[in-house]
Write an enzyme that holds these catalytic residues in place. Structure first.
Site, PDB file in Angstrom:
ATOM      1  N   SER A   1      29.855 -16.363  35.534  1.00 50.70           N
ATOM      2  CA  SER A   1      31.324 -16.367  34.800  1.00 50.70           C
ATOM      3  C   SER A   1      30.949 -15.311  34.169  1.00 50.70           C
ATOM      4  O   SER A   1      29.409 -14.619  33.697  1.00 50.70           O
ATOM      5  CB  SER A   1      31.701 -18.108  33.778  1.00 50.70           C
ATOM      6  OG  SER A   1      32.769 -17.377  33.082  1.00 50.70           O
TER       7      SER A   1
ATOM      8  N   TYR B   1      28.465 -25.207  28.708  1.00 54.20           N
ATOM      9  CA  TYR B   1      28.691 -24.423  30.025  1.00 54.20           C
ATOM     10  C   TYR B   1      28.045 -22.854  29.717  1.00 54.20           C
ATOM     11  O   TYR B   1      27.781 -22.142  31.127  1.00 54.20           O
ATOM     12  CB  TYR B   1      30.449 -23.850  29.560  1.00 54.20           C
ATOM     13  CG  TYR B   1      31.482 -23.268  30.605  1.00 54.20           C
ATOM     14  CD1 TYR B   1      31.291 -23.811  31.732  1.00 54.20           C
ATOM     15  CD2 TYR B   1      31.839 -22.130  30.716  1.00 54.20           C
ATOM     16  CE1 TYR B   1      32.281 -22.941  33.658  1.00 54.20           C
ATOM     17  CE2 TYR B   1      32.094 -21.389  31.817  1.00 54.20           C
ATOM     18  CZ  TYR B   1      32.574 -21.880  32.564  1.00 54.20           C
ATOM     19  OH  TYR B   1      33.435 -21.571  34.213  1.00 54.20           O
TER      20      TYR B   1
HETATM   21  N1  NAP Z   1      39.397 -19.975  36.315  1.00 54.37           N
HETATM   22  C1  NAP Z   1      38.422 -19.515  35.628  1.00 54.37           C
HETATM   23  O1  NAP Z   1      38.752 -19.096  34.283  1.00 54.37           O
HETATM   24  C2  NAP Z   1      37.011 -19.258  35.825  1.00 54.37           C
HETATM   25  C3  NAP Z   1      36.063 -17.613  34.905  1.00 54.37           C
HETATM   26  C4  NAP Z   1      34.968 -17.869  34.978  1.00 54.37           C
HETATM   27  C5  NAP Z   1      34.288 -18.645  36.262  1.00 54.37           C
HETATM   28  N2  NAP Z   1      34.911 -19.537  36.761  1.00 54.37           N
HETATM   29  C6  NAP Z   1      34.226 -20.561  37.682  1.00 54.37           C
HETATM   30  O2  NAP Z   1      34.591 -20.755  39.026  1.00 54.37           O
HETATM   31  C7  NAP Z   1      34.280 -21.754  39.634  1.00 54.37           C
HETATM   32  C8  NAP Z   1      35.886 -22.424  40.423  1.00 54.37           C
HETATM   33  O3  NAP Z   1      36.624 -23.151  39.350  1.00 54.37           O
HETATM   34  P1  NAP Z   1      38.114 -22.961  39.753  1.00 54.37           P
HETATM   35  O4  NAP Z   1      38.376 -22.082  38.473  1.00 54.37           O
HETATM   36  O5  NAP Z   1      38.137 -22.403  40.933  1.00 54.37           O
HETATM   37  O6  NAP Z   1      38.762 -23.944  39.223  1.00 54.37           O
HETATM   38  P2  NAP Z   1      38.894 -24.995  39.789  1.00 54.37           P
HETATM   39  O7  NAP Z   1      40.099 -25.266  40.095  1.00 54.37           O
HETATM   40  O8  NAP Z   1      39.389 -26.629  38.489  1.00 54.37           O
HETATM   41  O9  NAP Z   1      37.777 -25.920  41.124  1.00 54.37           O
HETATM   42  C9  NAP Z   1      36.900 -26.126  40.829  1.00 54.37           C
HETATM   43  C10 NAP Z   1      35.992 -26.872  42.332  1.00 54.37           C
HETATM   44  O10 NAP Z   1      35.053 -27.269  42.032  1.00 54.37           O
HETATM   45  C11 NAP Z   1      35.084 -28.125  42.858  1.00 54.37           C
HETATM   46  N3  NAP Z   1      34.432 -29.920  41.768  1.00 54.37           N
HETATM   47  C12 NAP Z   1      33.671 -29.864  41.115  1.00 54.37           C
HETATM   48  N4  NAP Z   1      33.078 -31.163  41.071  1.00 54.37           N
HETATM   49  C13 NAP Z   1      32.592 -30.889  42.285  1.00 54.37           C
HETATM   50  C14 NAP Z   1      31.471 -32.387  42.501  1.00 54.37           C
HETATM   51  N5  NAP Z   1      30.753 -33.211  41.562  1.00 54.37           N
HETATM   52  N6  NAP Z   1      30.972 -32.190  43.725  1.00 54.37           N
HETATM   53  C15 NAP Z   1      31.768 -31.413  44.664  1.00 54.37           C
HETATM   54  N7  NAP Z   1      32.806 -30.546  44.514  1.00 54.37           N
HETATM   55  C16 NAP Z   1      33.561 -30.467  42.586  1.00 54.37           C
HETATM   56  C17 NAP Z   1      36.364 -29.511  42.801  1.00 54.37           C
HETATM   57  O11 NAP Z   1      37.003 -30.177  43.463  1.00 54.37           O
HETATM   58  P3  NAP Z   1      36.966 -31.499  43.175  1.00 54.37           P
HETATM   59  O12 NAP Z   1      37.279 -31.624  42.321  1.00 54.37           O
HETATM   60  O13 NAP Z   1      37.939 -31.851  45.184  1.00 54.37           O
HETATM   61  O14 NAP Z   1      35.866 -31.667  43.288  1.00 54.37           O
HETATM   62  C18 NAP Z   1      37.121 -27.640  42.584  1.00 54.37           C
HETATM   63  O15 NAP Z   1      37.520 -27.420  43.921  1.00 54.37           O
HETATM   64  C19 NAP Z   1      33.955 -22.632  39.017  1.00 54.37           C
HETATM   65  O16 NAP Z   1      32.143 -22.667  39.496  1.00 54.37           O
HETATM   66  C20 NAP Z   1      33.998 -22.415  37.292  1.00 54.37           C
HETATM   67  O17 NAP Z   1      32.904 -22.332  36.635  1.00 54.37           O
HETATM   68  C21 NAP Z   1      36.130 -20.143  36.669  1.00 54.37           C
END
Ligand code: NAP
Length: 248
Positions: free
Chosen positions: A142, A155
């Site tokens: 991130s 985080y």
């Molecule tokens: N959105 C942003 O602004 C942003 C910015 C920087 C980095 N990121 C990173 O991008 C990645 C994806 O996030 P996103 O933004 O797409 O958010 P999201 O829509 O909330 O997706 C998060 C994913 O992680 C899975 N997950 C959470 N806990 C888990 C567990 N214990 N075991 C397996 N899967 C798990 C969730 O699936 P289930 O709940 O079905 O398990 C979901 O598919 C993350 O690492 C996040 O830190 C996001």
């Protein structure tokens, strides 16, 4: 023909947001997918959609805090497709909070999912990739893995750890001449469900006052595709992708 054609890609956190968007993008460009997350209904829906559109995907319900479940996920890929070309360690949580709120259970969860989940993913595929003398591990960090701000201490700490671990792995694999590539992708604000895990009202208030427009999951998906599509001897080691209007 795309360098992605028939590559076997394991994707954690595939049930929503960046993982879901990336699964579609990679499938549209010929990859075979093994999708993982905890919410089975979402995985089933996505897998059906991909397969109905002429793609090739399977899923396995996986909690990345379990070493065993990640081993089973890797085994599923081997049973189904016979190899593992790419792992995208994407699953993550972001329950931001000020440290004096002592939301220690949330700190534990972030360490377990964002750091240990990534490590267990690496452990599940590295022996196979070493044996294949080929592979690509993509870890989602991130912009918070490059900076820190109030409410982001834990985080950011986990996302800094993801970058450090990935860079160390890169050096080790280069030393071993294993032909395994590593990539760190550091998104800025992306419109997903990620903020839904925030319970600290003060953090939520602060986020509401921001007028920045987030980018979309497809924008990160195309970045991941770009990294995979490079020739085998070219490793895109690190990329930051922010909304143009994001300051920090
Ligand atoms: N959105 C942003 O602004 C942003 C910015 C920087 C980095 N990121 C990173 O991008 C990645 C994806 O996030 P996103 O933004 O797409 O958010 P999201 O829509 O909330 O997706 C998060 C994913 O992680 C899975 N997950 C959470 N806990 C888990 C567990 N214990 N075991 C397996 N899967 C798990 C969730 O699936 P289930 O709940 O079905 O398990 C979901 O598919 C993350 O690492 C996040 O830190 C996001």
């Amino acid at each position: 023909m795309s360098n992605l054609k028939d590559k076997v890609v394991l994707m954690t956190g595939a049930s929503s947001g960046i993982g879901e968007g990336t699964a579609k993008e990679l499938s549209d460009n010929g990859a075979k997918l093994v999708l993982a997350a905890r919410r089975e209904e979402r995985l089933q829906e996505l897998t059906d959609e991909i397969n109905q559109n002429g793609g090739d995907a399977v899923y396995k319900v996986t909690d990345v805090t379990s070493r065993e479940q990640l081993q089973e996920l890797a085994q599923k890929a081997l049973d189904q497709y016979g190899r593992i070309d790419v792992l995208v360690n994407n699953a993550g949580l972001m329950p931001l909070s000020f440290m004096d709120k002592l939301k220690i259970d949330e700190w534990d969860k972030m360490v377990d999912v964002n750091i240990k989940g990534v490590l267990y993913g690496v452990a599940a595929v590295l022996p196979t990739m070493r044996e294949q003398k080929a592979g690509h591990i993509i870890n989602i960090s991130s912009v918070a893995g490059h900076t820190v701000g109030p409410g982001m201490s834990v985080y950011s700490g986990t996302k800094h750890a993801v970058r450090t671990i990935t860079e160390g792995l890169r050096q080790e694999e280069a030393l071993a001449e294993s032909n395994i590539r590593t990539t760190i992708i550091s998104p800025g604000a992306v419109a997903t469900e990620l903020q839904e895990t925030i319970t600290d009202e003060d953090v939520l208030q602060g986020l509401k006052s921001s007028n920045m427009t987030p980018i979309q999951s497809k924008d990160i998906a195309s970045t991941i595709r770009y990294a995979i599509e490079q020739p085998e001897e070219v490793a895109i080691n690190e990329i930051l992708v922010r909304p143009t209007s994001q300051q920090g």
